[in-house]
Structure formats: C-alpha cells, structure tokens
Design a protein around this motif. Sequence first.
Motif, PDB file in Angstrom:
ATOM      1  N   UNK A   1       0.814  -1.202   0.000  1.00 28.60           N
ATOM      2  CA  UNK A   1       0.000   0.000   0.000  1.00 28.60           C
ATOM      3  C   UNK A   1       0.848   1.253   0.000  1.00 28.60           C
ATOM      4  N   UNK A   2       0.407   2.260  -0.734  1.00 27.64           N
ATOM      5  CA  UNK A   2       1.115   3.545  -0.784  1.00 27.64           C
ATOM      6  C   UNK A   2       0.102   4.641  -1.071  1.00 27.64           C
ATOM      7  N   UNK A   3       0.188   5.728  -0.333  1.00 24.58           N
ATOM      8  CA  UNK A   3      -0.774   6.812  -0.449  1.00 24.58           C
ATOM      9  C   UNK A   3      -0.437   7.811  -1.536  1.00 24.58           C
ATOM     10  N   UNK A   4      -1.398   8.696  -1.818  1.00 27.38           N
ATOM     11  CA  UNK A   4      -1.241   9.671  -2.889  1.00 27.38           C
ATOM     12  C   UNK A   4      -0.060  10.607  -2.648  1.00 27.38           C
TER      13      UNK A   4
ATOM     14  N   UNK B   1       3.073  10.985  -5.140  1.00 27.56           N
ATOM     15  CA  UNK B   1       3.432  12.247  -5.782  1.00 27.56           C
ATOM     16  C   UNK B   1       4.904  12.579  -5.539  1.00 27.56           C
ATOM     17  N   UNK B   2       5.364  12.357  -4.293  1.00 25.71           N
ATOM     18  CA  UNK B   2       6.755  12.665  -3.965  1.00 25.71           C
ATOM     19  C   UNK B   2       7.722  11.781  -4.749  1.00 25.71           C
ATOM     20  N   UNK B   3       7.383  10.496  -4.879  1.00 32.86           N
ATOM     21  CA  UNK B   3       8.240   9.597  -5.656  1.00 32.86           C
ATOM     22  C   UNK B   3       8.221   9.966  -7.131  1.00 32.86           C
TER      23      UNK B   3
ATOM     24  N   UNK C   1      -1.905   0.592  -8.609  1.00 28.94           N
ATOM     25  CA  UNK C   1      -2.482   1.852  -8.161  1.00 28.94           C
ATOM     26  C   UNK C   1      -2.613   1.883  -6.663  1.00 28.94           C
ATOM     27  N   UNK C   2      -3.779   2.293  -6.154  1.00 25.06           N
ATOM     28  CA  UNK C   2      -4.003   2.376  -4.718  1.00 25.06           C
ATOM     29  C   UNK C   2      -4.587   1.089  -4.149  1.00 25.06           C
TER      30      UNK C   2
ATOM     31  N   UNK D   1      -3.165   7.730   6.869  1.00 23.75           N
ATOM     32  CA  UNK D   1      -2.157   8.355   6.038  1.00 23.75           C
ATOM     33  C   UNK D   1      -2.479   8.218   4.565  1.00 23.75           C
ATOM     34  N   UNK D   2      -3.635   7.648   4.249  1.00 23.06           N
ATOM     35  CA  UNK D   2      -4.017   7.526   2.868  1.00 23.06           C
ATOM     36  C   UNK D   2      -3.402   6.351   2.157  1.00 23.06           C
ATOM     37  N   UNK D   3      -2.793   5.441   2.868  1.00 21.77           N
ATOM     38  CA  UNK D   3      -2.217   4.282   2.227  1.00 21.77           C
ATOM     39  C   UNK D   3      -3.277   3.220   2.043  1.00 21.77           C
TER      40      UNK D   3
END
Length: 286
Positions: A64-67, A71-73, A104-105, A122-124
């Motif tokens: 899992x990874x948040x928006x 964006x930072x990556x 995606x998410x 955290x949006x993950x």
Amino acid sequence: MKIAVTYENGNIFQHFGKTESFKVYDIENGQVVSSEVISSEGQGHGALASLLGSRQIDVVICGGIGEGARAALADAGIEIVGGAEGSCDDAVQAYLNNALTDAGESCDHHHEEGHHCGSDEDGEACGGCAESGGCPGCHARPEITGKNVGKTVKVHYRGTLNDGSQFDSSYDRGEPLEFVCGAGMMILGFDQAVANMEVGEIIDVHLMPEEAYGYANPAAIMVIAIKDLPGCEALTVGQRVMVSDEMGRRFPVTVTAKDDVNITLDANHQMAGKELNFRIELVSAE
C-alpha cells in the motif's frame, strides 16, 4: 538500474510510509547482480522519496502507498509498483520479466487485493488480513451499530486459522492498527466486534467466511494458454502476481497450476472460504 522494495523478513512490507527497511537491488542487463538491506532511517511517507532519490533508486516496489508518497516519488523520477506482496526477490524477478505491474491504490494481502477498499489515516491502501478486510465485504454491507462507530480506533490483534496457525498479528509488528470503526475499512466481523468494545477490553471472536473474506468463486479461477499471457513463462506455482484484463484493470492472482501449455490463475482472495479467529484488544477510541 536500482530497485528498492519495502522489506520485512524477506517479504514485501505492506505500508510504504511505515517500512523500517528497503531491500535494494542492483540490476545490470536485466539481471540482479547484487542486493542489500538498508534502513529507512526513521523517515516516513513523502520524506522517503528524498532518501531513495539520494541512493539513485529508479523503481520502488511496495504494497500500500498513499497519494502523497506517490506524488513525492513521481517528482523524484522514481517509478512506483504498488499493490505487490510476497517475496521481495520473487517480486523483483517478476518485474524484470514484465509480469508485475502497478496496482495503483490497491491493497495487496495475504495482504493487498486488486481493488481499492479503504485506507488508513495516512491515505495508504490497506495491507494485512484484518486491514484489507473491506475487499470482499465492502458491497452491500449491513449497517454496523455501536458506540465506537465513526470513531478512530486503535486495536492490537492476532489472527489465527482453526488449526491454530497464525496468519497476522499487530503485536508482532509492535504497532496497533488504526482505522475508523464502521467505515468499511475492515472485514465485517472484525468491524462489528470492535463497535461495542471498551477501551482496554480484550475479546476473542470466531468469524465465518461470510463475515470475513467470503467464499471462493469458481468463476475466478482461470486456465490460460501460456502463449496468450506474455511474461508468465517464469512464474511458479504459489506465486502471487498482478495481471490485467482486456479493459486494462489490474488485479492480483495466485498461480495454482502450470504445465508446458497452460497456467492456472486464481483471483479469489487467499482467505476466501476460511473461518478466522481474532483476539482483539481495543487500545483507544476517539
């Protein structure tokens, strides 16, 4: 080329922003030539992009990874392959074989599943059996009532099968799980159990499949000619990978059989049809 994978005991850690380690692979001519495990140095979410960028990472494979982290990556020029699970080494090899793509998410499993089913604060995308529980039961869920519904709760839990084998534990991770009770972020039975708990209370619950990940659907088992699925030649029985349908939608499958001609893929949740047992401790409810 360098690939970094969120790492825990050889497997892909399911929360990008909370990973304590990455396994970094050096790739030359499409082959792994060396690897090492590095610390995340206590960084979290977007700040990890700077750490990975400083190490000249080209690709990140994670659960899992948040928006915000995405964006930072992306700003750092790092390719993201989210929604992965299982062995780090196998995931890297699948990526090099063009058999692993970004979900995606999505949540990934016994962690991440192929459609989005809720996220933590955290949006993950969710990860872990209890955490990814919204997947099979998020449609037409019965209304949950109780004093904790709508509250942000923290729980410790240990999940076991009927044979006593453990499949997940927040205690082992050393950090309670946080979610909004009744918001569909959890499997139905887990959410219902927490809804009326007192802070500090510990309960044991037994969930039937309909309260957890549902029953296996025979229609979700696919037998495909190997020649029709490019990149699957290197896959092995038991491996968990992402595939795309004719509409371009990505979803995870498990390789359950393979011969010289055909490969069998099972898109059912890995916990489908299973009765689950949880010991749940309510740490806080706010």
